[in-house]
Design a protein around this motif. Structure first.
Motif, PDB file in Angstrom:
ATOM      1  N   GLY A 441       0.814  -1.210   0.000  1.00 36.45           N
ATOM      2  CA  GLY A 441       0.000   0.000   0.000  1.00 36.45           C
ATOM      3  C   GLY A 441       0.847   1.259   0.000  1.00 36.45           C
ATOM      4  N   ASN A 442       0.277   2.323  -0.557  1.00 37.56           N
ATOM      5  CA  ASN A 442       0.951   3.633  -0.626  1.00 37.56           C
ATOM      6  C   ASN A 442       2.328   3.546  -1.288  1.00 37.56           C
ATOM      7  N   ILE A 443       2.441   2.685  -2.293  1.00 33.94           N
ATOM      8  CA  ILE A 443       3.707   2.557  -3.021  1.00 33.94           C
ATOM      9  C   ILE A 443       3.747   3.619  -4.108  1.00 33.94           C
ATOM     10  N   PRO A 444       4.833   4.360  -4.219  1.00 34.25           N
ATOM     11  CA  PRO A 444       4.909   5.400  -5.262  1.00 34.25           C
ATOM     12  C   PRO A 444       4.947   4.780  -6.657  1.00 34.25           C
ATOM     13  N   PRO A 445       4.579   5.559  -7.669  1.00 35.63           N
ATOM     14  CA  PRO A 445       4.615   5.050  -9.047  1.00 35.63           C
ATOM     15  C   PRO A 445       6.041   4.695  -9.463  1.00 35.63           C
ATOM     16  N   ILE A 446       6.128   3.754 -10.391  1.00 31.39           N
ATOM     17  CA  ILE A 446       7.431   3.324 -10.892  1.00 31.39           C
ATOM     18  C   ILE A 446       7.674   3.902 -12.279  1.00 31.39           C
ATOM     19  N   ALA A 447       8.948   3.861 -12.704  1.00 30.22           N
ATOM     20  CA  ALA A 447       9.362   4.450 -13.988  1.00 30.22           C
ATOM     21  C   ALA A 447       9.218   3.440 -15.122  1.00 30.22           C
ATOM     22  N   SER A 558       9.304   6.338 -10.049  1.00 31.23           N
ATOM     23  CA  SER A 558       9.295   7.408 -11.034  1.00 31.23           C
ATOM     24  C   SER A 558       9.704   8.717 -10.383  1.00 31.23           C
ATOM     25  N   ALA A 559      10.525   9.511 -11.103  1.00 29.30           N
ATOM     26  CA  ALA A 559      10.929  10.823 -10.599  1.00 29.30           C
ATOM     27  C   ALA A 559       9.712  11.726 -10.555  1.00 29.30           C
ATOM     28  N   PRO A 560       9.569  12.555  -9.501  1.00 32.22           N
ATOM     29  CA  PRO A 560       8.422  13.458  -9.429  1.00 32.22           C
ATOM     30  C   PRO A 560       8.432  14.452 -10.575  1.00 32.22           C
ATOM     31  N   ALA A 561       7.254  14.717 -11.095  1.00 37.45           N
ATOM     32  CA  ALA A 561       7.132  15.655 -12.216  1.00 37.45           C
ATOM     33  C   ALA A 561       7.502  17.055 -11.778  1.00 37.45           C
TER      34      ALA A 561
END
Length: 564
Positions: A441-447, A558-561
Motif C-alpha cells: 500500500g501507498n507505493i509510489p509510481p514506478i518508472a 518514477s521521478a516526481p514531475a
C-alpha cells in the motif's frame, strides 16, 4: 500492509467504472509516448564492429596454428616431389573464386556503408582473385603445356609479383584511410562508385596482363630455360614482397580496431610462408615447401571469406531474433489492449443493463392502474446513478487518452496487478488457481509505462498458471506481493506452487527462444526482461525448486514531475 484473497477480488461485485478506467489509464499511459531510446548505433558491417576478446582469441589461435604448421614443414621444405600438373589449376581456381566472392561481399558492405577505405579493400580482392586466375592460365602445364597465355616461363612469375604487390598496396590504402574516410549515403552513388571501381580495375588488369604476357621479353627474367629453378632476381623479389606484406601487416597491427582489421592481419600472416619458403627454404618449384606455401595462400584467401560468412550469419540471426521479439511484443500489446477493452465493455454493460432494466420496470409502473410515485422516484434515481456511472467510465477513458499524449511513464504497481488479475479471471478459475495478494500500500509510481508493466505481469502470471498445471488442483496457488526497498525501488514478486525449473535450465530461462513448455516460443520472459532492463529495472528468478518458483521484478520509482 493489506492482504486479500483473489476470490474476494474477482468473485464478488464487479469493480466500479472509474476504478478500472484509472487502472487502465496507468496501464496505457505511454501508448502515445515515444519509446525509451537507449540503444546505441548498431554496427551493420564488420568493418565497424570492434574486435572482441573472443575474436582476438580465435585469431591468435589460428595464427599460432599456422606458425606451428610452417615450423613443422620447414625442415622438409627442400624435398623434391613429383610435378602434379593439376595442382596449380585446381588450387588457384578455388583461391580465385574465394577472393572474388570476398570482394563481392565487401562491395555489398560498401553499398550499406560507403567508405572509400572499404572500396579500396574490395578492389584489392578483385585484383588478387583476377591475378591468381591469370597466373593459373599462364602457368606451364596448367591449362596448356606452355600456358594458355604468356611466354610459359616468366609471365606466370610476373603475374605472381603483380598479385602479391597490388593486394598489400590496397590493404595499406585501407589501413591508412579507414579511420578518416567518412561514410557517404548508400544508394545510387555507392553503386556508381562500385561500377567505376570495377571498370578501372578491369582496365588496369588488362593493361598489366598485356604487359607481362605480350611483352614479357622486355622484362627481367625470373626463370631461364627451366621452369623449376629461379634466378637470384627471383629471390630478391621474394624478399621485397615479404617486406611489403610485413609492412601492410605492421600498419594493420598498429591501427587495428575492428574484426575486419584483425582477420586481414591473419590473412597477411598466412601469405608470409609463401615468400619465406622461396627465400630461406627453397626457390625450386614442386618441393614440399613450394606445395605447402601455396596451401598457406589458399588458407589465407579463404580466411576473410569464412569470417564474413560467419559474421553475416550471426548478424542475420540476431536481426531475426530482434524481429521475432518485436512481433511477439506487438502481439502481446494487442492482446493486452483487447483484454482491457473487453474489461471496459464489461464495465459499461453493467450500468447500461441496469438502466434498461430500471426503465422497463418504470414503464410497467406507469402502465399500472395506480402507479406508485415513490417507487418511480427510486427507479429514476437508480437510472440517474447508473447513467452517471457509465459517464464516469467514459470520462475516465477520455482522460486516459488525453494524458497519454503528454505524460511520462508513471505506473502504480498494485493497480496494474489488480487489473491483470481481472483480465486473467477466466484462466485462473478454469485452471482452479487461487490467488493471494499481499500489497504494502501507498507505493509510489514506478518508472515503467503501464502497458509494459501489464505485459510483464500477464506473462509471469500465465507462466505460473502453466507451471501449476501438473500439480493437484487444491495445491495451485499464486501469490503476488509488493514492497518498497529504501524508498527508491519497488519490488513485485510472483510465486507459484508448480513443479519448478530444473537447475540446468535456470541460467537460460531469460534467453530468447529458450522454453521449458511444449509449444512455447521462449520469448515471453526474454521480452519481459528487456522491458524491465530498458527502464533501469531487473527481472530475476529468485528461487525455483519442487515447491514452486519465485520471480521478482525490481523497478525504480518514477521521478516526481517538475512544476511548470
Amino acid at each position: 500492509m493489506s492482504q486479500r484473497k483473489f476470490m474476494g477480488l474477482v468473485g464478488g461485485a464487479t469493480a466500479s467504472g472509474p476504478d478500472i478506467a484509472q487502472a487502465g489509464q496507468r496501464s496505457a499511459n505511454a501508448a502515445a509516448k515515444p519509446a525509451h531510446d537507449d540503444e546505441q548505433e548498431f554496427p551493420l558491417i564488420i568493418a565497424n564492429m570492434p574486435a572482441t576478446p573472443r575474436q582476438k582469441a580465435w585469431a591468435v589461435g589460428v595464427a599460432v596454428s599456422l606458425i606451428v604448421v610452417a615450423a613443422v614443414i620447414a625442415p622438409f621444405a627442400r624435398i623434391q616431389l613429383g610435378q602434379i600438373n593439376g595442382f596449380v589449376p585446381v588450387l588457384q581456381t578455388a583461391l580465385s573464386l574465394a577472393e572474388l566472392i570476398t570482394a563481392a561481399l565487401l562491395f555489398a558492405q560498401f553499398a550499406i556503408q560507403p567508405r572509400r577505405a572499404l572500396l579500396a579493400l574490395a578492389s584489392g580482392y578483385v585484383f588478387s582473385g583476377s591475378f591468381a586466375f591469370l597466373q593459373t592460365l599462364a602457368f606451364p602445364n596448367g591449362y596448356a603445356p606452355a600456358g594458355a597465355i604468356g611466354d610459359g616461363l616468366n609471365s606466370p612469375a610476373w603475374l605472381y609479383v603483380l598479385w602479391h604487390s597490388v593486394f598489400p598496396a590496397t590493404i595499406l590504402v585501407y589501413g591508412f584511410t579507414k579511420d578518416h574516410s567518412p561514410a557517404d549515403r548508400p544508394g545510387r552513388a555507392a553503386v556508381a562508385a562500385i561500377a567505376i571501381a570495377i571498370g578501372c580495375i578491369a582496365a588496369a588488369i588488362a593493361g598489366l596482363t598485356w604487359m607481362v604476357t605480350a611483352k614479357a621479353e622486355y622484362l627481367p627474367s625470373f626463370y631461364v630455360s627451366d621452369v623449376r629453378h629461379q634466378t637470384p632476381l627471383g629471390n630478391q623479389v621474394n624478399l621485397i614482397l615479404l617486406l611489403w606484406n610485413v609492412t601492410a601487416l605492421a600498419v594493420l597491427f598498429v591501427r587495428m580496431r575492428t574484426i575486419l582489421d584483425l582477420w586481414l592481419m591473419v590473412t597477411l600472416l598466412a601469405y608470409l610462408p609463401n615468400f619465406l619458403v622461396a627465400i630461406i627454404g627453397s626457390s625450386v618449384r614442386f618441393t614440399i615447401g613450394w606445395y605447402a606455401a601455396r596451401g598457406f595462400v589458399l588458407v589465407g584467401s579463404c580466411m576473410l571469406l569464412t569470417v564474413l560468412l560467419i559474421e553475416t550469419m550471426f548478424l542475420y540471426s540476431s536481426l531475426a531474433s530482434v524481429i521475432a521479439l518485436q512481433r511477439r511484443e506487438r502481439a502481446n500489446r494487442i492482446l493486452s489492449i483487447d483484454a482491457v477493452t473487453g474489461a471496459i465493455a464489461h464495465e459499461l454493460r453493467s450500468p447500461l443493463g441496469a438502466i434498461s432494466l430500471n426503465a422497463a420496470t418504470g414503464l410497467s409502473h406507469l402502465r399500472a392502474a395506480s402507479p406508485e410515485l415513490e417507487d418511480l422516484e427510486n427507479i429514476l434515481c437508480d437510472i440517474e446513478a447508473d447513467g452517471n456511472r457509465a459517464a464516469d467510465v467514459i470520462s475516465s477513458i477520455r482522460e486516459m487518452t488525453i494524458k497519454t499524449g503528454h505524460g511520462g511513464a508513471s505506473t502504480n504497481v498494485e493497480d496494474i496487478v489488480e487489473l491483470a488479475l481481472r483480465l486473467l479471471k477466466h484462466d485462473l478459475l478454469a485452471n482452479g488457481v487461487s490467488v493471494a495478494t499481499e500489497f504494502q500500500g501507498n507505493i509510489p509510481p514506478i518508472a515503467l509505462d503501464g502497458t509494459e508493466l501489464q505485459q510483464i505481469v500477464l506473462n509471469l502470471c500465465k507462466n505460473a498458471i502453466d507451471a501449476m498445471s501438473s500439480v493437484p488442483a487444491d495445491q495451485r496457488e499464486l501469490r503476488m506481493k509488493t514492497g518498497l526497498d529504501g524508498g527508491t525501488t519497488v519490488h513485485l514478486s510472483v510465486e507459484d506452487s508448480g513443479t519448478g525449473i530444473s537447475p540446468s535450465d535456470q541460467e537460460r530461462i531469460f534467453d530468447p527462444f529458450f522454453t521449458t513448455k511444449q509449444g512455447g516460443m521462449g520469448l515471453g520472459l526474454a521480452i519481459s526482461s528487456n522491458l524491465a532492463a530498458r527502464c533501469g529495472g531487473k527481472l530475476r528468478l529468485v528461487k525455483s525448486d519442487v515447491k514452486g518458483s519465485v520471480f521478482e521484478l525490481e523497478m525504480p520509482i518514477s521521478a516526481p514531475a517538475s512544476v511548470q
